[in-house]
Motif scaffolding. Structure first.
Motif, short mmCIF file in Angstrom:
data_model
loop_
_atom_site.label_atom_id
_atom_site.label_comp_id
_atom_site.label_asym_id
_atom_site.label_seq_id
_atom_site.Cartn_x
_atom_site.Cartn_y
_atom_site.Cartn_z
N TRP A 178 0.65 -1.22 0.09
CA TRP A 178 0.13 0.07 -0.04
C TRP A 178 0.79 1.51 -0.12
O TRP A 178 0.58 2.12 -0.73
CB TRP A 178 -0.81 -0.08 1.03
CG TRP A 178 -1.67 1.28 1.27
CD1 TRP A 178 -2.86 1.59 0.85
CD2 TRP A 178 -1.22 2.41 2.26
NE1 TRP A 178 -3.18 2.98 1.23
CE2 TRP A 178 -2.22 3.37 2.06
CE3 TRP A 178 0.01 2.71 2.85
CZ2 TRP A 178 -2.17 4.49 2.61
CZ3 TRP A 178 0.03 3.90 3.53
CH2 TRP A 178 -0.85 4.73 3.59
N ALA A 179 1.87 1.18 1.06
CA ALA A 179 2.63 2.26 0.78
C ALA A 179 3.53 2.58 -0.28
O ALA A 179 3.72 3.79 -0.74
CB ALA A 179 3.81 2.29 2.14
N THR A 232 -2.98 3.00 8.07
CA THR A 232 -2.99 3.83 6.86
C THR A 232 -3.28 5.14 7.17
O THR A 232 -2.51 6.23 6.35
CB THR A 232 -3.73 3.48 5.86
OG1 THR A 232 -5.17 3.38 6.28
CG2 THR A 232 -3.61 1.98 5.44
N THR A 233 -4.03 5.58 8.05
CA THR A 233 -4.23 7.11 8.43
C THR A 233 -2.69 7.83 9.08
O THR A 233 -2.71 9.03 8.44
CB THR A 233 -5.56 7.20 9.22
OG1 THR A 233 -6.58 6.36 8.80
CG2 THR A 233 -5.88 8.79 9.57
N ALA A 246 -6.18 11.93 8.17
CA ALA A 246 -4.62 11.95 7.48
C ALA A 246 -4.25 13.17 6.87
O ALA A 246 -3.43 13.66 6.91
CB ALA A 246 -4.90 10.85 6.34
N TYR A 279 -0.18 7.64 5.85
CA TYR A 279 -0.28 8.29 4.83
C TYR A 279 0.26 9.77 4.61
O TYR A 279 1.27 9.79 3.62
CB TYR A 279 -1.89 8.68 4.51
CG TYR A 279 -2.12 9.26 3.15
CD1 TYR A 279 -2.44 8.50 1.98
CD2 TYR A 279 -1.97 10.81 2.81
CE1 TYR A 279 -2.64 9.00 0.90
CE2 TYR A 279 -2.43 11.20 1.70
CZ TYR A 279 -2.62 10.45 0.41
OH TYR A 279 -2.79 10.98 -0.75
N GLU A 315 -5.80 14.19 -4.87
CA GLU A 315 -5.43 13.47 -4.02
C GLU A 315 -6.51 12.65 -3.21
O GLU A 315 -6.41 11.65 -2.49
CB GLU A 315 -4.62 14.46 -3.07
CG GLU A 315 -4.13 13.64 -1.78
CD GLU A 315 -3.46 14.59 -0.72
OE1 GLU A 315 -2.46 14.12 -0.35
OE2 GLU A 315 -3.77 15.77 -0.54
N LYS A 338 3.75 10.26 2.19
CA LYS A 338 3.60 11.19 1.15
C LYS A 338 4.67 12.30 1.10
O LYS A 338 5.19 12.62 0.18
CB LYS A 338 1.97 11.98 1.25
CG LYS A 338 1.93 13.14 0.19
CD LYS A 338 0.63 13.76 0.54
CE LYS A 338 0.35 14.95 -0.05
NZ LYS A 338 -0.62 15.73 0.03
N MET A 378 -7.19 8.63 -2.47
CA MET A 378 -7.28 8.18 -1.29
C MET A 378 -8.52 7.32 -1.06
O MET A 378 -8.55 6.42 -0.45
CB MET A 378 -7.17 9.37 -0.19
CG MET A 378 -5.90 10.09 -0.22
SD MET A 378 -5.83 11.24 0.85
CE MET A 378 -5.58 10.73 2.62
N MET A 380 -9.75 4.55 1.52
CA MET A 380 -9.95 5.16 2.95
C MET A 380 -11.43 5.87 3.06
O MET A 380 -11.94 6.47 1.88
CB MET A 380 -9.03 6.28 2.90
CG MET A 380 -7.50 5.58 2.97
SD MET A 380 -6.23 7.10 3.20
CE MET A 380 -6.45 7.20 5.01
N LEU A 432 1.31 4.33 -3.12
CA LEU A 432 1.15 5.70 -2.64
C LEU A 432 2.33 6.48 -3.16
O LEU A 432 2.47 7.51 -3.71
CB LEU A 432 0.75 5.95 -1.36
CG LEU A 432 0.89 7.05 -0.53
CD1 LEU A 432 -0.02 8.06 -1.40
CD2 LEU A 432 0.69 7.29 0.90
N ASP A 478 -6.88 3.85 -2.41
CA ASP A 478 -6.44 3.57 -1.02
C ASP A 478 -7.48 3.14 -0.07
O ASP A 478 -7.37 2.58 0.96
CB ASP A 478 -5.81 4.73 -0.27
CG ASP A 478 -4.61 5.06 -1.12
OD1 ASP A 478 -4.00 4.38 -1.88
OD2 ASP A 478 -4.26 6.44 -0.90
#
Length: 184
Positions: free
Chosen positions: A33-34, A74-75, A151, A78, A133, A82, A137, A143, A37, A141
């Motif tokens: 996931w990271a 993830t929150t 985030a 993120y 963005e 980024k 997200m 979210m 991003l 992602d």
């Protein structure tokens, strides 16, 4: 019970207690996931993205013991990923030569017609950064709106507004309509 079966909170608790395997499990769970991003933020540069992910998890590791998980991991990650990816991208751009050769279009993509996925990417790139963005997200992602607000450190209403305007713009774009096979 295997570590992979534990919740993020349980893994954080174990990592706070000094169990290195718990942190490794968190890393394995969120590294892809990271990386996705970081790829978005570095203009698809895999090397920079990998470095940003490594720096981000090193930052997280330094928070232990004592890290408190107050939302989804993830929150928390993120803005860290980024920032690290954007920072690496800025450093790369400062080192990249500029001039006529650097500005020349990529021959493989210069004659491509913007339809299909390329057209969708082109349309997404026309959105203002703050709207793009939020779209990424929410839909890439996965979210929730409240997680996005947390985030990004912005009000929930702002997230909703940005997403609403972005979707409205995307609905009007012919390339987007073609990609999703939406009739006018």
């Amino acid at each position: 019970m295997r570590l992979t079966d534990l919740t993020d909170q349980q893994l954080v608790d174990r990592a706070n207690a000094g169990e290195a395997a718990a942190f490794d499990t968190l890393y394995q769970r969120y590294k892809d996931w990271a990386f996705r991003l970081a790829l978005r933020e570095t203009g698809r540069d895999e090397g920079l993205a990998a470095d940003a992910v490594q720096d981000s998890f090193l930052y997280l590791l330094k928070k232990f013991p004592g890290f408190e998980l107050q939302a989804k991991l993830t929150t928390f990650l993120y803005p860290v990923v980024k920032h690290n990816a954007q920072s690496a991208d800025r450093k790369r751009r400062r080192k990249t030569p500029s001039g006529p050769e650097a500005d020349a279009p990529d021959e493989a993509g210069s004659d491509r017609e913007h339809d299909g996925l390329d057209g969708l990417r082109a349309v997404l790139n026309t959105l203002p950064d703050h709207q793009r963005e939020v779209v990424f997200m929410r839909f890439l992602d996965d979210m929730s709106l409240s997680e996005i607000a947390l985030a990004l450190g912005i009000p929930l209403g702002t997230v909703k507004s940005r997403l609403h305007h972005a979707i409205g713009t995307l609905r009007e774009e012919p390339a987007c309509r073609r990609y999703f096979e939406i009739e006018p």
